[in-house]
Design an enzyme around this catalytic site. Structure first.
Site, mmCIF file in Angstrom:
data_model
loop_
_atom_site.group_PDB
_atom_site.id
_atom_site.type_symbol
_atom_site.label_atom_id
_atom_site.label_comp_id
_atom_site.label_asym_id
_atom_site.label_seq_id
_atom_site.Cartn_x
_atom_site.Cartn_y
_atom_site.Cartn_z
ATOM 1 N N ASP A 90 0.827 -1.216 0.000
ATOM 2 C CA ASP A 90 0.000 0.000 0.000
ATOM 3 C C ASP A 90 0.857 1.260 0.000
ATOM 4 O O ASP A 90 2.042 1.242 0.331
ATOM 5 C CB ASP A 90 -0.944 0.020 1.206
ATOM 6 C CG ASP A 90 -0.211 0.082 2.535
ATOM 7 O OD1 ASP A 90 0.805 -0.621 2.691
ATOM 8 O OD2 ASP A 90 -0.634 0.859 3.413
ATOM 9 N N ASP A 151 7.858 4.430 -1.657
ATOM 10 C CA ASP A 151 7.487 3.855 -0.360
ATOM 11 C C ASP A 151 6.191 3.087 -0.558
ATOM 12 O O ASP A 151 5.120 3.678 -0.536
ATOM 13 C CB ASP A 151 7.337 4.988 0.654
ATOM 14 C CG ASP A 151 6.830 4.522 2.006
ATOM 15 O OD1 ASP A 151 6.858 3.312 2.257
ATOM 16 O OD2 ASP A 151 6.394 5.374 2.795
ATOM 17 N N GLU A 185 0.232 -1.358 5.497
ATOM 18 C CA GLU A 185 1.306 -0.960 6.416
ATOM 19 C C GLU A 185 1.137 0.484 6.836
ATOM 20 O O GLU A 185 1.344 0.836 7.997
ATOM 21 C CB GLU A 185 2.673 -1.150 5.735
ATOM 22 C CG GLU A 185 3.868 -0.969 6.685
ATOM 23 C CD GLU A 185 4.393 0.452 6.801
ATOM 24 O OE1 GLU A 185 5.249 0.693 7.656
ATOM 25 O OE2 GLU A 185 3.949 1.340 6.052
ATOM 26 N N GLU A 186 0.764 1.336 5.902
ATOM 27 C CA GLU A 186 0.740 2.778 6.169
ATOM 28 C C GLU A 186 -0.301 3.161 7.221
ATOM 29 O O GLU A 186 -0.186 4.207 7.845
ATOM 30 C CB GLU A 186 0.476 3.553 4.870
ATOM 31 C CG GLU A 186 1.587 3.426 3.835
ATOM 32 C CD GLU A 186 2.862 4.162 4.223
ATOM 33 O OE1 GLU A 186 2.898 4.770 5.309
ATOM 34 O OE2 GLU A 186 3.817 4.113 3.429
ATOM 35 N N HIS A 390 5.607 10.038 1.264
ATOM 36 C CA HIS A 390 4.263 10.571 1.547
ATOM 37 C C HIS A 390 4.108 11.990 1.018
ATOM 38 O O HIS A 390 3.430 12.811 1.628
ATOM 39 C CB HIS A 390 3.934 10.556 3.066
ATOM 40 C CG HIS A 390 4.089 9.210 3.698
ATOM 41 N ND1 HIS A 390 3.759 8.962 5.015
ATOM 42 C CD2 HIS A 390 4.523 8.030 3.202
ATOM 43 C CE1 HIS A 390 3.998 7.682 5.289
ATOM 44 N NE2 HIS A 390 4.473 7.110 4.204
HETATM 45 ZN ZN LIG Z 1 6.903 2.378 3.875
#
Ligand SMILES: [Zn+2]
Length: 418
Positions: A90, A151, A185-186, A390
Site C-alpha cells: 500500500d 514507499d 502498512e501505512e 508521503h
Molecule cells: Zn513504507
C-alpha cells in the site's frame, strides 16, 4: 550486479515503473484488511509474477498478504537459517496515489527539479542536499500531482529483482528465503494479519527505508491518544447559563501543547506530541494526538504531560468533562534487536560489498518490523534509495534501486557463507 551474473529478466527500474503506476492507496479507519480493494490488483500481479519467476509456495491470504518461498540451493546438510524479506503493497493515505505518472530524469546534472504537471512542485537542491550525491544518476519523480509510491514499491521491486536474479543464477548459493508483501502498512494495522508462524523465517528484513546506506534497528515507541471534550449544546438564542461550549476547552488544551515538543520543531532522537486531526462541536469535540519517543520512559512522560494538560483545562472549564484514551501503536524494536547484532552486521557488510557506505539511523516512525519484532520475528529495516515519502516530491533513482537490489543479493550470499 557483478559482471559474472546473468541479468534478471527485467531491470529493477522497469519493474519499479510498472508497480508505481498501480494505485494501492490504503485508507484509515476501515473495518476490513485490506482497507481498500485496489490493493488486490498489485497483490495478484505479484502472485502471478512470483509464479512465473519459479518461486515455491506462492500464495495470497484473504487479507491480501502475498507470501512466497525460495528453497536453499546449498548442498544437503548445510545449516543456513531461513531469511525473510518484507515490503508493503500500500501507499500512504496522505497524498493521492491515483494516476501516478513517473518521470525519469536521465543523467541528472544538478539544480532544482521542477515537476512537469505542477510547476509549483519543485524538488530543490537547497532542501534536498542528497541531490548533490546523485549527479549523473537517472532520477525518478512524480509529475507533481500524486505521490510516487517508492514507499514501498522500491522495496517490492528490489526484492522481486533479487528473486529474479537468484532464479537465473543457480551458481549463486543461498539458504532458504521467505518473501512477503503486506497490505495496509501505512495505516498501521495490516501487520496484525501477518502469518508469522506460516512465514517460516526466524528473522526478516523490511526493505522500506530511505537514503542509500541507511539501516535501522530502532523505531519510535509509539502511542496514540484520543481526547474527548464533552460540553452541553442548546439553541444559542436561549443559551445563557445553560450552554457549555466544548470548543473553548478544546482550544485551551491545544494551546498548552509545548512548542518545543512538536514534529515541526524536533529532529534526531527527540520525540514529540502531535495533535493531527479532530472535530470541534459545541456538545462534543475531540482530537487525536500522536505520542512518539525512542525511550519507553520518555514516552510515559509524554503521556503524563498530556493527562496533566487535560486536567488543567478541565479545572478552567467547569461543566466540560474531558477524557483521555491512550493506546499503544508499536514499540521500539531495539529492545529486541540489541540481542541480534549479527542481523545488522550482515546487512552492513552486504551494503559495503555493493559499494555503499552503510550507517545506522533510528527511524522517526514505525515499520511492519516494529510489530513483527515483538511477535518473534526480529526485523531490521534496509534502505531503498527513496526520499520525501508521503509527498508529491517523493523520488528515487536508478542507482538507488540497483544498489538496493545488489545489497539484498549480497546479503543472502553472506548468510550462505557463514
Ligand atoms: Zn513504507
Amino acid at each position: 550486479m557483478p559482471d559474472s551474473l546473468i541479468l534478471p529478466s527485467e531491470s529493477v527500474v522497469d519493474r519499479f515503473l510498472r508497480y508505481v503506476r498501480i494505485d494501492t492507496q490504503s485508507q484509515d479507519d476501515q473495518a476490513t484488511t485490506p482497507s481498500t480493494a485496489k490493493q488486490w490488483q498489485l497483490a495478484n500481479l505479484l502472485v502471478a509474477e512470483l509464479r512465473a519467476l519459479g518461486a515455491d509456495r506462492v500464495r495470497v491470504s484473504e487479507h491480501c498478504m502475498v507470501y512466497a518461498f525460495l528453497p536453499s540451493n546449498l548442498p544437503a546438510g548445510a545449516n543456513v537459517p531461513t531469511i525473510g524479506f518484507i515490503a508493503h503493497i500500500d501507499t500512504s493515505p496522505a497524498v493521492t496515489g491515483t494516476g501516478v505518472n513517473p518521470i525519469l530524469h536521465p543523467d541528472y546534472q544538478g539544480g532544482d527539479i521542477v515537476l512537469p504537471a505542477d510547476p509549483m512542485q519543485v524538488i530543490t537542491a537547497a532542501q534536498n542536499p542528497v541531490l548533490a550525491t546523485l549527479i549523473g544518476d537517472d532520477i525518478i519523480t512524480t509529475d507533481g500531482t500524486t505521490l510516487l509510491g517508492s514507499d514501498d514499491k522500491a522495496g517490492i521491486a528490489t526484492i522481486m529483482t533479487m528473486v529474479d536474479t537468484l532464479m537465473r543464477n543457480p551458481a549463486l548459493r543461498h539458504g532458504p528465503i521467505e518473501v512477503a508483501f503486506t497490505a495496509d502498512e501505512e495505516i498501521g494495522v495490516g501487520i496484525e494479519r501477518f502469518d508469522v508462524e506460516g512465514f517460516g523465517a526466524r528473522f526478516a528484513y523490511t526493505v522500506d527505508g530511505g537514503t542509500l546506506g541507511e539501516i535501522s534497528d530502532e523505531t519510535w515507541s509509539a502511542r496514540q491518544a484520543t481526547v474527548h471534550f464533552h460540553g452541553k449544546s442548546t439553541h444559542p438564542g436561549t443559551a445563557k447559563g445553560v450552554m457549555v461550549n466544548s470548543i473553548y476547552a478544546f482550544a485551551d488544551f491545544l494551546l498548552q501543547m509545548p512548542s518545543d515538543m512538536r514534529p515541526e520543531t524536533t529532529e534526531g532522537r527527540v520525540g514529540f506530541v502531535h495533535p493531527y486531526i479532530g472535530t470541534a462541536d459545541v456538545e462534543e469535540s475531540s482530537v487525536k494526538v500522536l505520542l512518539r519517543d525512542f525511550d519507553a520512559g520518555g514516552l510515559d512522560a509524554k503521556e503524563r504531560l498530556l493527562r496533566e494538560i487535560a486536567s488543567s483545562t478541565a479545572a478552567r472549564f467547569p461543566g466540560v468533562t474531558i477524557d483521555v484514551e491512550v493506546k499503544e501503536n508499536y514499540r521500539n524494536m531495539k529492545e529486541v534487536l540489541k540481542d541480534h547484532p549479527q542481523l545488522t552486521a550482515n546487512v552492513m557488510e552486504a551494503a559495503r560489498r555493493a559499494g555503499i557506505e552503510p550507517y545506522m539511523e533510528p527511524i522517526r516512525g514505525g515499520t511492519d518490523g516494529s510489530k513483527l519484532t515483538f511477535r518473534g520475528l526480529p526485523c531490521p529495516n534496509i534502505f531503498t534509495g527513496g526520499h520525501n515519502f508521503h509527498s508529491k516530491l517523493e523520488f528515487n533513482s536508478r542507482r538507488g534501486l540497483e544498489k538496493t537490489t545488489e545489497t539484498l543479493v549480497e546479503l543472502v550470499k553472506i548468510f550462505a557463507e557463514s
